[in-house]
Design a protein around this motif. Structure first.
Motif, PDB file in Angstrom:
ATOM      1  N   LYS A 275       0.836  -1.209   0.000  1.00 42.52           N
ATOM      2  CA  LYS A 275       0.000   0.000   0.000  1.00 42.52           C
ATOM      3  C   LYS A 275       0.865   1.251   0.000  1.00 42.52           C
ATOM      4  O   LYS A 275       0.587   2.217  -0.723  1.00 42.52           O
ATOM      5  CB  LYS A 275      -0.914  -0.017   1.219  1.00 42.52           C
ATOM      6  CG  LYS A 275      -1.868   1.171   1.316  1.00 42.52           C
ATOM      7  CD  LYS A 275      -2.882   1.150   0.192  1.00 42.52           C
ATOM      8  CE  LYS A 275      -3.874   0.024   0.375  1.00 42.52           C
ATOM      9  NZ  LYS A 275      -4.872  -0.023  -0.717  1.00 42.52           N
TER      10      LYS A 275
ATOM     11  N   ARG B 278       0.890   3.993  -2.901  1.00 45.96           N
ATOM     12  CA  ARG B 278       0.603   5.391  -2.556  1.00 45.96           C
ATOM     13  C   ARG B 278       1.679   6.321  -3.119  1.00 45.96           C
ATOM     14  O   ARG B 278       1.389   7.321  -3.774  1.00 45.96           O
ATOM     15  CB  ARG B 278       0.529   5.561  -1.042  1.00 45.96           C
ATOM     16  CG  ARG B 278      -0.814   5.247  -0.417  1.00 45.96           C
ATOM     17  CD  ARG B 278      -0.829   5.592   1.055  1.00 45.96           C
ATOM     18  NE  ARG B 278      -2.162   5.470   1.597  1.00 45.96           N
ATOM     19  CZ  ARG B 278      -3.103   6.410   1.505  1.00 45.96           C
ATOM     20  NH1 ARG B 278      -2.831   7.540   0.889  1.00 45.96           N
ATOM     21  NH2 ARG B 278      -4.296   6.227   2.030  1.00 45.96           N
TER      22      ARG B 278
ATOM     23  N   SER C 100      -2.254  14.663  -2.871  1.00 42.43           N
ATOM     24  CA  SER C 100      -2.526  13.700  -1.794  1.00 42.43           C
ATOM     25  C   SER C 100      -3.978  13.236  -1.819  1.00 42.43           C
ATOM     26  O   SER C 100      -4.270  12.065  -1.535  1.00 42.43           O
ATOM     27  CB  SER C 100      -2.202  14.326  -0.432  1.00 42.43           C
ATOM     28  OG  SER C 100      -0.824  14.619  -0.330  1.00 42.43           O
TER      29      SER C 100
ATOM     30  N   GLU D 110      -4.303  10.712  -4.499  1.00 42.66           N
ATOM     31  CA  GLU D 110      -3.645   9.488  -4.015  1.00 42.66           C
ATOM     32  C   GLU D 110      -4.580   8.697  -3.105  1.00 42.66           C
ATOM     33  O   GLU D 110      -4.728   7.476  -3.262  1.00 42.66           O
ATOM     34  CB  GLU D 110      -2.366   9.867  -3.271  1.00 42.66           C
ATOM     35  CG  GLU D 110      -1.739   8.743  -2.486  1.00 42.66           C
ATOM     36  CD  GLU D 110      -0.760   9.262  -1.441  1.00 42.66           C
ATOM     37  OE1 GLU D 110      -0.871   8.836  -0.278  1.00 42.66           O
ATOM     38  OE2 GLU D 110       0.096  10.090  -1.786  1.00 42.66           O
ATOM     39  N   ASP D 111      -5.230   9.371  -2.157  1.00 43.24           N
ATOM     40  CA  ASP D 111      -6.142   8.694  -1.233  1.00 43.24           C
ATOM     41  C   ASP D 111      -7.270   7.995  -1.981  1.00 43.24           C
ATOM     42  O   ASP D 111      -7.653   6.862  -1.639  1.00 43.24           O
ATOM     43  CB  ASP D 111      -6.737   9.703  -0.245  1.00 43.24           C
ATOM     44  CG  ASP D 111      -5.700  10.209   0.755  1.00 43.24           C
ATOM     45  OD1 ASP D 111      -4.683   9.522   0.943  1.00 43.24           O
ATOM     46  OD2 ASP D 111      -5.915  11.288   1.332  1.00 43.24           O
TER      47      ASP D 111
ATOM     48  N   VAL E 172      -5.765   4.821  -4.204  1.00 41.71           N
ATOM     49  CA  VAL E 172      -5.318   3.652  -3.433  1.00 41.71           C
ATOM     50  C   VAL E 172      -6.433   3.075  -2.577  1.00 41.71           C
ATOM     51  O   VAL E 172      -6.322   1.943  -2.086  1.00 41.71           O
ATOM     52  CB  VAL E 172      -4.106   4.002  -2.543  1.00 41.71           C
ATOM     53  CG1 VAL E 172      -2.951   4.508  -3.378  1.00 41.71           C
ATOM     54  CG2 VAL E 172      -4.471   5.022  -1.478  1.00 41.71           C
TER      55      VAL E 172
END
Length: 579
Positions: free
Chosen positions: A86, A90, A138, A141-142, A145
């Protein structure tokens, strides 16, 4: 699902295909992490059925306990490995977004300022760009993933739902009530969720922008004695950011709390109905079945809560993509942000290929005549700019643009070179229309030095050549009247100049940039107040040498310069005055 949401999922799917093996491995591990707790439910039912003498399997209690411990150990191992994959995924996704955004910004016209149209025509400073690279990347990204987690939750929620149906169909159908409530609440909260998130990002952007400006103008602030008002303004922006962030976080937290409580209340009601059913007719719902129902109901309701959080995150990710796309003045699309490009993150010291040599362009067609017709550009949100300006440059001519401060001299140069997009007008080079000035006016066809030259934190040689191969370096140094200064430096061209050339004087900085321009031997020289920091004697030498080279060598540059200095105006073949 609206058009914008479809676009978001298309972008996410493209990012998921960037590292398919890593994503597949991470998804497999998370299936184990999320799915292994499903198995103890069956063991739990067997345990209770044995206690009541209704077990259909001949397993000892010790065997059941051993199975529970084995499943727990395997899940711990899966969690450990899953955290590794993970983290790698990320970092890969955020690195890809930032790499693509940086590449796109370098390709924008001007590459000095960015006009953001989606949020009210405004200009984004270098400091403000930080918030795009940090918070918005970010958020994407959250969302990316988190897809395999929601996938794993969904798979086992469906499996649990099927198991619940096998236990009691009417009770299981009650699970849809929290789902309907969650969908309704998210629909009602969507616009406010995106509005609060957008406002918090803009407030953060304003703070990082001011920080960048403060660090870039420390000396000016000290000289003006403006420390106190600057700090007050900084505190004011911080207070605004604090308020916007609190609103965003409180609303998001409250929304997640409502979603979680909805599932908890729904679970409680379902269990209450199940308990009543158990007390009224134990033949219909056995104790083991009731334990199984309670255990698997959690997987379904937990998925509903997780789904609500994921959809709320997706709405915020839409805002992130909108903000990133607003920086790309050419495409105005987020698609370049998710393009597949190499990152070279493995064994960095060896995996990064050597930089290819900068291709040396062929000798361009010699400039005979450059014409600009009715050039117009208006700065966003204002009436300032240039309007219907026309001029002609003949080969080897020396043209000076002059005028009052703010009249549009620098703007004219930037529009001509494609650093600002012209609203209307035509530019021709030897009677051929220039379709894209930003890619046309580059060395060796053209070279440009702005008012404040930009240097890098490296040596003089690297700043001058920047990958360019030239046999005329010494001649260019002399043409820029820089040879005497270089002779006084112990390491000459290998002198490290510090951050943005901090170790150089203003005049040395300008002549370094002039050397960089001359060494490319361009057909068209464009410079903006090149000699403003030079003393009179050095200035006279620079312009006299430049004017002399036009008639005494095989290089005949055409010059277009902005200046108000008398010595420059006296040498001009033509003067363009902007009012």
């Amino acid at each position: 699902m609206n058009k914008q949401a479809v676009s978001l999922w298309q972008l996410i799917r493209k990012m998921l295909r960037y590292a398919p093996k890593l994503y597949a491995l991470d998804s497999l591990l998370w299936l184990f992490i999320i799915g292994l707790p499903v198995v103890p439910g069956l063991i739990l039912r067997e345990f209770f059925n044995q206690l009541t003498g209704e077990s259909q399997f001949n397993l000892s209690l010790e065997a059941l306990v051993g199975l529970l411990l084995a499943i727990g150990f395997v899940r711990i191992l899966a969690i450990f490995l899953g955290r590794i994959t993970k983290t790698q995924h990320r970092f890969l996704i955020s690195a890809l977004v930032r790499r693509n955004l940086f590449s796109q910004l370098l390709d924008q016209p001007g590459a000095q300022e960015f006009h953001v149209g989606n949020y009210g025509s405004s200009t984004v400073s270098m400091g403000e760009i930080i918030s795009y690279f940090r918070e918005d990347a970010s958020k994407i990204e959250d969302n990316v993933v988190g897809t395999n987690e929601i996938l794993g939750e969904g798979v086992f929620a469906i499996a649990s739902f099927i198991i619940l149906l096998s236990v009691n169909i009417p009770l299981t159908l009650l699970v849809f009530l929290p789902l309907i409530a969650i969908a309704f609440i998210l629909q009602r909260a969507e616009q406010r969720l995106k509005q609060y998130h957008r406002s918090s990002r803009q407030a953060t952007q304003a703070v990082t922008g001011l920080i960048g400006e403060i660090f870039g103008a420390v000396q000016a602030i000290q000289v003006a004695g403006a420390q106190t008002p600057i700090l007050k303004h900084f505190q004011s922006l911080n207070n605004q950011r604090h308020g916007q962030m609190v609103r965003d976080q409180v609303f998001t937290t409250a929304l997640n709390s409502v979603l979680e409580n909805l599932t908890n209340i729904g679970t409680g009601l379902i269990l209450l109905v199940a308990a009543l059913s158990l007390s009224q007719d134990t033949e219909t719902l056995k104790v083991g079945d009731f334990a199984l129902f309670v255990y698997y109901l959690f997987f379904v309701t937990d998925f509903l809560w997780f789904l609500g959080k994921f959809l709320a995150l997706s709405k915020q990710t839409e805002v992130a993509f909108e903000r990133l796309a607003s920086l790309l003045t050419i495409t105005q699309s987020p698609e370049p942000i998710v393009a597949h490009n190499p990152l070279y993150l493995q064994d960095i010291g060896r995996s990064i290929p050597p930089l290819p040599p900068i291709p040396q362009p062929q000798t361009p067609e010699k400039l005979q005549r450059l014409c600009a017709h009715n050039l117009t550009y208006r700065y966003p949100g204002s009436n300032s700019g240039i309007f219907d300006l026309s001029f002609t440059l003949e080969r080897g001519s020396f043209t000076v643009i002059t005028g009052q401060v703010g009249s549009g001299k620098t703007t004219l140069l930037q529009v001509l070179l494609g650093l600002l997009p012209m609203e209307s007008g035509i530019i021709t080079w030897n009677n051929q229309t220039v379709a894209n000035p930003a890619t046309f006016f580059v060395p060796p066809r053209s070279a440009y030095t702005p008012q404040v030259p930009h240097l890098f934190s490296s040596t003089l040689r690297e700043n001058i050549l920047m990958g360019w191969k030239s046999k005329d370096l010494d001649k260019s140094i002399s043409l820029a009247v820089f040879e005497q200064d270089l002779g006084m430096m112990p390491t000459g061209l290998e002198t490290a100049i510090g951050t943005k050339g901090v170790r150089l004087s203003g005049g040395q900085l300008q002549r370094t940039a002039a050397t960089r321009m001359f060494v490319r031997r361009p057909e068209l020289i464009v410079c903006d107040d090149l000699s403003s920091a030079l003393d009179i004697e050095t200035e006279q030498k620079l312009w006299s040498r430049l004017l002399k080279v036009r008639t005494s060598s095989d290089w005949t540059p055409t010059c277009l310069v902005v200046s108000h200095r008398p010595i420059v105006l006296q040498q001009a073949d033509q003067i363009i005055t902007i009012e």
